[in-house]
Structures are given as C-alpha cells and as structure tokens.
Scaffold this active site. Structure first.
Site, mmCIF file in Angstrom:
data_model
loop_
_atom_site.group_PDB
_atom_site.id
_atom_site.type_symbol
_atom_site.label_atom_id
_atom_site.label_comp_id
_atom_site.label_asym_id
_atom_site.label_seq_id
_atom_site.Cartn_x
_atom_site.Cartn_y
_atom_site.Cartn_z
ATOM 1 N N GLN A 132 0.959 -0.563 -0.256
ATOM 2 C CA GLN A 132 0.019 -0.075 0.014
ATOM 3 C C GLN A 132 0.718 1.747 -0.562
ATOM 4 O O GLN A 132 1.695 1.247 1.327
ATOM 5 C CB GLN A 132 -0.838 0.232 1.035
ATOM 6 N N GLY A 133 0.576 2.363 -1.146
ATOM 7 C CA GLY A 133 1.469 3.031 -1.493
ATOM 8 C C GLY A 133 1.108 4.288 -0.319
ATOM 9 O O GLY A 133 0.505 5.170 -2.185
ATOM 10 N N TYR A 134 0.648 4.773 0.659
ATOM 11 C CA TYR A 134 -0.081 5.603 0.910
ATOM 12 C C TYR A 134 0.545 7.280 1.515
ATOM 13 O O TYR A 134 0.646 8.098 0.918
ATOM 14 C CB TYR A 134 -0.996 5.481 2.226
ATOM 15 N N SER A 135 0.916 6.263 2.743
ATOM 16 C CA SER A 135 1.435 7.518 4.234
ATOM 17 C C SER A 135 3.011 7.922 3.074
ATOM 18 O O SER A 135 3.734 7.140 2.479
ATOM 19 C CB SER A 135 2.042 6.724 5.442
ATOM 20 N N SER A 167 4.760 -1.571 4.517
ATOM 21 C CA SER A 167 4.637 -3.168 4.795
ATOM 22 C C SER A 167 4.820 -4.157 3.378
ATOM 23 O O SER A 167 4.293 -3.598 2.551
ATOM 24 C CB SER A 167 3.193 -4.081 5.703
ATOM 25 N N GLU A 251 -10.641 -1.611 5.495
ATOM 26 C CA GLU A 251 -9.602 -2.908 6.538
ATOM 27 C C GLU A 251 -9.406 -3.025 7.436
ATOM 28 O O GLU A 251 -9.151 -3.410 8.167
ATOM 29 C CB GLU A 251 -8.302 -0.935 6.499
ATOM 30 N N SER A 382 -3.251 6.966 13.573
ATOM 31 C CA SER A 382 -2.839 7.571 15.573
ATOM 32 C C SER A 382 -4.323 7.452 15.601
ATOM 33 O O SER A 382 -5.453 8.321 15.588
ATOM 34 C CB SER A 382 -2.288 8.742 15.186
ATOM 35 N N GLU A 384 -4.910 10.435 17.804
ATOM 36 C CA GLU A 384 -5.354 11.748 17.803
ATOM 37 C C GLU A 384 -6.456 11.643 15.924
ATOM 38 O O GLU A 384 -7.297 12.135 16.649
ATOM 39 C CB GLU A 384 -4.218 12.165 17.754
#
Length: 405
Positions: A132-135, A167, A251, A382, A384
């Site tokens: 997964q190429g998100y962050s 990952s 997810e 997170s 938050e």
C-alpha cells in the site's frame, strides 16, 4: 445485537479446523506462528508458498461480494469462523492480506471489469502480493498532503515520489499508489489511485526501515519515473481520494475478531509468566491482568455488535465504529506489552540467559511485544486522528482548525 453462529457455521468451522490441521502439518510445519505483527520479516518464502496453498484450498476471497474470480464466498458469520480458526491454529501471518482484504474489495467497488478480471484471480490463487503506497514523510495521518506525482505520458503515467511505512514492499509484486495527477491541485483534489508494478529496476527502490525491535517490517519506497498504465487507474483520474477513503473503510472488519484471538493468546502467555515468576501475587499486577481480560471481552462484544449492525445511531455511528475499535485495541495492546515485561521483573530488561543459543541482545518474544506495541497507537491511523474522526463525523463537533498548506 443479532450475531450468532448456526449449524451451518459450525459445520464450516469443522471443515476449516480440519483443513488447517491437515495442511499445516502437511509440509508447512515451519510456518506455525511465523510472520505475525512484529515479525513479518520471518519465513517469507515459506509464507508465500502457504498463500498458494490457501488459494488451492479456496480460502482466499471469502468476503468478496462476488465469486466470479476463482474465489470462494462465505457468509459474514463463516468469515468470522475462518478468521477465528486461523488464529487459533497459529497459522502464519498472511502476506497476501493487503491484496485480499484491501485492494480486492476496492476493485469490486470502484474498479472496471477489466481491472477485476486482471487482478483478482491471481490474488485468489495466492500468487500476487500487494503493498500500500499511501503514507509519505510529510503526509501520514494527514493523507491529503501527499506529494507523489503521476504525470500522464501517452497510455502510461510516470510516477515520482516517496512512500514510507510500506509493509511487505520488498516482497510485493504490485503497489496501489495514491498520487497527485493534477498540476497545482492541493488537499483532496487532483489525486488518483494507480496500480504500479514493483519490478521496475532503476525506477522503484525499496529501503528497509530498522525499528526498535531490530527488525525491518516497514520500508521506504522511492518511485523515480516508475510506469503505471493509464488503464490501471482505479475509479478514474482525479477520483483518488474517494477510492482511497473507500479502501480504508474495508480495513477493519472481520479481521478485528481474528486479531482478538491472537491478543487472547498473548494475554494467556503473560498470565502464565506472571504465575511462574510469582508476580501474580502482587495485587496491582493481578488487577492489571484482570482488567486486561475484561477489556478484551468488551472489545469482542463491541466488534460483534458492529458486525451485527447493532451499534445503532445510523450511518454516523457506523462511520465511527472502525475508529472506536482502533482506539480500544491500540492502547490495550500497548498496556499488554508493558505487562509482558513487568511480570518478569528485572529479567524482562536483559537479554537471554543462554548466550550460546542466540546472538547477544536478540529480543525474546515478550521484549519484542513490548517494543513493537509502542507503535500501536500510531500505525493504521493515530489515536489523535481517530478521535478527530469520532468528534467530527459522529458527534458533529466543529472541524479542527488547519493552517494553509
């Protein structure tokens, strides 16, 4: 709550239990308990072979809303049964779960029939692995800040940018990438969801990230003009935010209950250690162990209620349910990691007693659990951010003030 297991589910449980027992003992003994969170670097080749075994057995794609791609469909309760039995059997951590549980439902919801026909059968066979190429370094929880760009060049896109905390990037055959395809666009606008092959030497570079545990489950991925076909844009150009948010909705679901089976096994191990060391005689330790058990039961009931559609409150509550679940398990698991070391006393802070058996300073299972769980309140969204989601989308509170980009 209307969530229970009937006779058909119990027959399915028997089938799953027998299959797992037979096949884990049939040449796959070495993968028992391997590749779980915190040790996803273990036995990769063996776990890839296990994915293909699952595919041959028809155990991939149970939750897809179509059985047209070589997969086997199952009811929601049967999906829960399979997840629980898989965890109870201490079967290996799945290296195909990103393709099966994230990409596949997304393609079924937003992809074209051509994309489904191309990508879903290899996932169902356990042959194709995805990441997964998100962050990105400056766009983690604030995903709308991604800077990776994809520039149209004929019938392909040239993808350039950096992704992080990816990952399985070293093992994956493909990566689904959220990238900016509109020049000058900001925030949620101008984003597209692209399917990018990882085998592009000189254009895709993967660098492992060494963690506190000494292992490298996560990676940085650098795209330098990597090619993605225009036919592999999911949902249409500029629709990436809609598709990406839809994917995040897939997810957390049935897998939450399987995760809790693993948590129960970890808690049982901590309790056994507390008894062996005598730490259980300490009233404070005993109270913390009892509280951990009770909170784990609450998490299970909450997950069952959510899956059974009994949360109440309509779509707003349903939208916040994944965030509630993440808040519950993230901090709980951190506290369990703390307990795993606490019940061992001073021995929990030092290396193995038999230095000839393992390399100096190699972590044991409890120490790895403690260190790895420090990230539980960060990865996957997170705490938050989860609280903001609940505040804004469920409680209707004003959005958090954000400065200019």
């Amino acid at each position: 709550m209307d969530f229970g297991f009937g006779p058909d589910d119990e027959a399915f449980r028997t089938e799953a239990r027998r299959w797992l027992a037979a096949h884990l003992a049939g040449g796959h003994e070495g993968v028992h308990g391997r590749g779980r969170p915190g040790s996803e670097h273990e036995a990769v080749a063996e776990r890839r072979a296990w994915e293909r075994e699952l595919g041959r057995g028809g155990w991939i794609g149970l939750g897809w809303d179509s059985d047209a791609y070589g997969n086997r469909r199952a009811t929601l309760t049967q999906q829960v049964v399979w997840a629980e039995e898989y965890a109870r059997a201490r079967a290996p951590g799945r290296c195909g779960h990103i393709g099966e549980n994230l990409l596949a439902p997304t393609l079924l919801a937003y992809g074209s029939e051509e994309q489904r026909a191309e990508f879903l059968p290899p996932i169902a066979r356990g042959e194709a692995l995805w990441c997964q190429g998100y962050s990105e370094p400056d766009a983690g929880s604030d995903l709308a800040g991604v800077r990776t760009r994809a520039v149209r060049d004929g019938d392909t896109y040239a993808v350039t940018g950096q992704k992080i905390w990816t990952s399985l990037a070293r093992e994956a055959d493909w990566c689904f990438v959220l990238a900016r395809t509109e020049e000058g666009a900001r925030g949620h606008r101008g984003l597209s969801f692209l399917l990018v092959p990882m085998d592009q030497p000189g254009r895709v570079e993967v660098r492992p990230i060494r963690q506190l545990t000494g292992t490298s489950e996560f990676n940085e991925v650098f795209f330098d003009g990597a090619r993605a076909r225009a036919a592999h844009v999911v949902g249409g150009e500029g629709q990436g935010w809609r598709v990406a948010m839809g994917l995040l909705g897939f997810e957390r679901g049935v897998s939450t209950l399987a995760q809790q089976i693993g948590f129960a096994q970890e808690l049982a191990s901590v309790v056994r250690e507390a008894v062996a060391t005598g730490a259980v005689r300490d009233a404070v330790v005993r109270e913390r162990l009892e509280r951990s058990w009770a909170e784990l039961r609450v998490m299970r009931w909450n997950a069952l209620r959510t899956l059974g559609g009994g949360a109440g409150g309509g779509s707003a509550i349903a939208a916040g349910a994944p965030s509630v679940a993440k808040l519950l398990w993230g901090r709980w698991h951190q506290r369990l990691g703390e307990l795993a070391v606490l019940v061992r006393g001073a021995a929990g802070a030092v290396g193995p007693a038999d230095w000839s058996a393992r390399a100096p300073y190699e972590l044991d299972e409890a120490q790895r659990l403690h260190l790895f769980t420090r990230a539980d309140t960060l990865y996957g969204g997170s705490d938050e951010v989860q609280r903001n989601i609940i505040a804004e989308r469920v409680l209707g509170l004003p959005r958090e003030a954000r400065g200019p980009r």
